[in-house]
Design an enzyme around this catalytic site. Sequence first.
Site, short mmCIF file in Angstrom:
data_model
loop_
_atom_site.label_atom_id
_atom_site.label_comp_id
_atom_site.label_asym_id
_atom_site.label_seq_id
_atom_site.Cartn_x
_atom_site.Cartn_y
_atom_site.Cartn_z
N GLY A 101 80.02 60.91 62.23
CA GLY A 101 79.66 59.57 61.99
C GLY A 101 79.10 59.00 63.12
O GLY A 101 78.84 59.56 64.15
N ASP B 197 89.04 67.92 56.00
CA ASP B 197 88.87 66.61 55.26
C ASP B 197 90.44 66.09 55.33
O ASP B 197 91.38 66.81 54.98
CB ASP B 197 88.75 67.34 53.86
CG ASP B 197 88.82 66.28 52.79
OD1 ASP B 197 89.41 65.07 52.98
OD2 ASP B 197 88.75 66.53 51.60
N ILE B 198 90.22 65.06 55.72
CA ILE B 198 91.74 64.54 56.34
C ILE B 198 92.39 64.15 54.97
O ILE B 198 93.82 63.81 55.02
CB ILE B 198 91.76 63.15 57.27
CG1 ILE B 198 90.94 61.95 56.51
CG2 ILE B 198 91.09 63.66 58.76
CD1 ILE B 198 90.94 60.57 57.50
N ALA C 184 86.57 58.02 58.52
CA ALA C 184 86.85 56.97 57.70
C ALA C 184 85.83 56.76 56.27
O ALA C 184 84.75 57.26 56.35
CB ALA C 184 86.90 55.58 58.60
N TYR C 185 86.45 56.15 55.45
CA TYR C 185 85.64 55.66 54.30
C TYR C 185 85.31 54.41 54.81
O TYR C 185 85.98 53.42 54.74
CB TYR C 185 86.60 55.62 53.09
CG TYR C 185 85.82 55.16 51.76
CD1 TYR C 185 85.25 56.27 50.79
CD2 TYR C 185 85.35 53.81 51.53
CE1 TYR C 185 84.58 55.84 49.64
CE2 TYR C 185 84.57 53.54 50.46
CZ TYR C 185 84.09 54.36 49.56
OH TYR C 185 83.51 53.82 48.16
N THR C 186 83.90 54.28 54.93
CA THR C 186 83.31 52.84 55.51
C THR C 186 82.44 52.22 54.66
O THR C 186 81.80 51.20 54.90
CB THR C 186 82.64 53.35 56.83
OG1 THR C 186 81.64 54.16 56.39
CG2 THR C 186 83.49 53.98 57.92
N TYR D 174 88.44 48.02 51.44
CA TYR D 174 88.11 48.46 52.40
C TYR D 174 89.13 47.87 53.53
O TYR D 174 89.91 48.71 54.37
CB TYR D 174 86.60 48.27 53.21
CG TYR D 174 86.51 48.72 54.49
CD1 TYR D 174 86.29 50.04 54.69
CD2 TYR D 174 86.37 47.75 55.51
CE1 TYR D 174 86.09 50.42 56.05
CE2 TYR D 174 85.97 48.33 56.77
CZ TYR D 174 85.91 49.61 57.08
OH TYR D 174 85.73 49.76 58.54
N LYS E 112 92.24 50.23 55.54
CA LYS E 112 92.26 50.39 56.61
C LYS E 112 93.45 49.89 57.29
O LYS E 112 94.14 50.60 58.24
CB LYS E 112 91.16 49.82 57.44
CG LYS E 112 89.62 50.32 57.30
CD LYS E 112 89.47 51.56 57.88
CE LYS E 112 89.40 51.75 59.44
NZ LYS E 112 89.16 53.13 59.84
N1 NAP Z 1 80.72 50.56 60.78
C1 NAP Z 1 81.04 49.42 61.05
O1 NAP Z 1 80.52 48.48 61.18
C2 NAP Z 1 82.58 49.37 61.36
C3 NAP Z 1 83.15 48.09 61.65
C4 NAP Z 1 84.50 48.23 62.21
C5 NAP Z 1 85.15 49.27 62.35
N2 NAP Z 1 84.54 50.34 61.95
C6 NAP Z 1 85.69 51.77 62.07
O2 NAP Z 1 85.13 52.46 63.24
C7 NAP Z 1 85.50 53.91 62.63
C8 NAP Z 1 84.19 54.69 62.74
O3 NAP Z 1 83.04 54.13 61.97
P1 NAP Z 1 81.58 54.63 61.99
O4 NAP Z 1 80.81 53.44 61.74
O5 NAP Z 1 81.37 55.75 62.86
O6 NAP Z 1 81.71 55.26 60.16
P2 NAP Z 1 80.68 56.39 59.76
O7 NAP Z 1 79.24 56.51 60.48
O8 NAP Z 1 80.63 55.88 58.28
O9 NAP Z 1 81.38 57.76 59.55
C9 NAP Z 1 82.55 58.09 59.23
C10 NAP Z 1 82.81 59.41 59.10
O10 NAP Z 1 84.12 59.74 58.51
C11 NAP Z 1 83.74 60.98 57.78
N3 NAP Z 1 84.73 61.03 56.67
C12 NAP Z 1 84.66 60.37 55.51
N4 NAP Z 1 85.53 60.98 54.67
C13 NAP Z 1 86.27 61.98 55.16
C14 NAP Z 1 87.35 62.75 55.08
N5 NAP Z 1 88.18 62.85 53.91
N6 NAP Z 1 87.83 63.68 56.01
C15 NAP Z 1 87.04 63.64 57.06
N7 NAP Z 1 86.10 62.97 57.43
C16 NAP Z 1 85.83 62.02 56.55
C17 NAP Z 1 82.10 60.91 57.32
O11 NAP Z 1 81.84 62.15 57.06
P3 NAP Z 1 81.09 62.54 55.62
O12 NAP Z 1 79.98 61.91 55.84
O13 NAP Z 1 80.89 63.94 55.87
O14 NAP Z 1 82.04 62.07 54.39
C18 NAP Z 1 81.51 60.38 58.40
O15 NAP Z 1 81.07 61.02 59.30
C19 NAP Z 1 85.86 54.01 61.20
O16 NAP Z 1 87.48 54.04 61.25
C20 NAP Z 1 85.64 52.50 60.85
O17 NAP Z 1 86.63 51.93 59.90
C21 NAP Z 1 83.33 50.58 61.53
#
Ligand code: NAP
Length: 291
Positions: free
Chosen positions: A10, A35-36, A59-61, A124, A128
């Site tokens: 991610g 896979d968590i 995370a599921y984002t 979401y 979280k």
């Molecule tokens: N993006 C934002 O604006 C934002 C804002 C606030 C907080 N956050 C938090 O920051 C953290 C990182 O976010 P990010 O933007 O880097 O998210 P991201 O780019 O969507 O990456 C999330 C990763 O989690 C993986 N994932 C999903 N389901 C999974 C599972 N069952 N087991 C293992 N891996 C799994 C996905 O892999 P696959 O694609 O292979 O499923 C993806 O690579 C998250 O906790 C998110 O909630 C994000």
Amino acid sequence: MRVLIAGAHGQVGHELLRFAPDGCEVVALGSAELDITNAQQVAKVVERLRPQLIINAAAYTAVDKAESEPERAWAVNRDGIAHLAQTAERLGIPIFHISTDYVFAGDASEPYRETDPTGPTGVYGASKLGGELELVANCSEHIILRTSWVFGAHGNNFVKTMLRLGREREELGVVADQRGCPTSAASIARALWALAVQYREHGSLQWGLYHFSGTPACTWHEFALEIFRQAHALSLLERVPLVRAICTADYPTPATRPAWSVLDCAKLRETLGIAQADWREELAQVLRELA
Ligand SMILES: NC(=O)c1ccc[n+]([C@@H]2O[C@H](COP(=O)([O-])OP(=O)(O)OC[C@H]3O[C@@H](n4cnc5c(N)ncnc54)[C@H](OP(=O)(O)O)[C@@H]3O)[C@@H](O)[C@H]2O)c1
């Protein structure tokens, strides 16, 4: 120190790999390898690897999609964290976990502190928050870093959407009544690694919940204007489109967005010495990477 990164492909996972400090053996796993949501697989992989630290970037984002597939959001964001937490506690491994400003209702007018009441308005944010509670209940040595408005050169995010729209359109409307703090994925990765190094040096940390975001606060509209200004200066865009300020009501989405997402990051600075990064400088770095 061996560090297991879950969700390594991610936005944040990607930057964690880039910024890994010397002396850390990083085991980076995507959802295909770890896979968590699969409790048995989590236990098996962690037992085999025996890391000294787990950083969970999985995370599921998909904020809007979560409204129509809540089971999946809860399975990853709450149950997945419970699986990691239970295994980590049994083996005595700390977890660093990332959470979100969406745990709040977004109706405040002062920056949110860690002690402020939560009140997620969508699936979401609720899922979280569920993950945070599982981590607190099941794993004594944990860091939860709540962050917001994440962007980077890798993955999908607001910056990349604006660059695409800016090339396609002469004019676009961007929401100007939601205020928050853009945060680069790289700055989150650097903060997490700084904490990991502290943990390695001292064998412990002030565990708990912390807020971490970029500074200063702005609206999506102001963020878009700065993206276009910098992208044009770097010749990533031939011309700056006209950016109209619109209201949330003009841009309906399945999930409601918090109007106020500003996080107070003083606790992390005062307790663990991690300062916020200026998102405009982080943006410049990301745009240079994209150029
Ligand atoms: N993006 C934002 O604006 C934002 C804002 C606030 C907080 N956050 C938090 O920051 C953290 C990182 O976010 P990010 O933007 O880097 O998210 P991201 O780019 O969507 O990456 C999330 C990763 O989690 C993986 N994932 C999903 N389901 C999974 C599972 N069952 N087991 C293992 N891996 C799994 C996905 O892999 P696959 O694609 O292979 O499923 C993806 O690579 C998250 O906790 C998110 O909630 C994000």
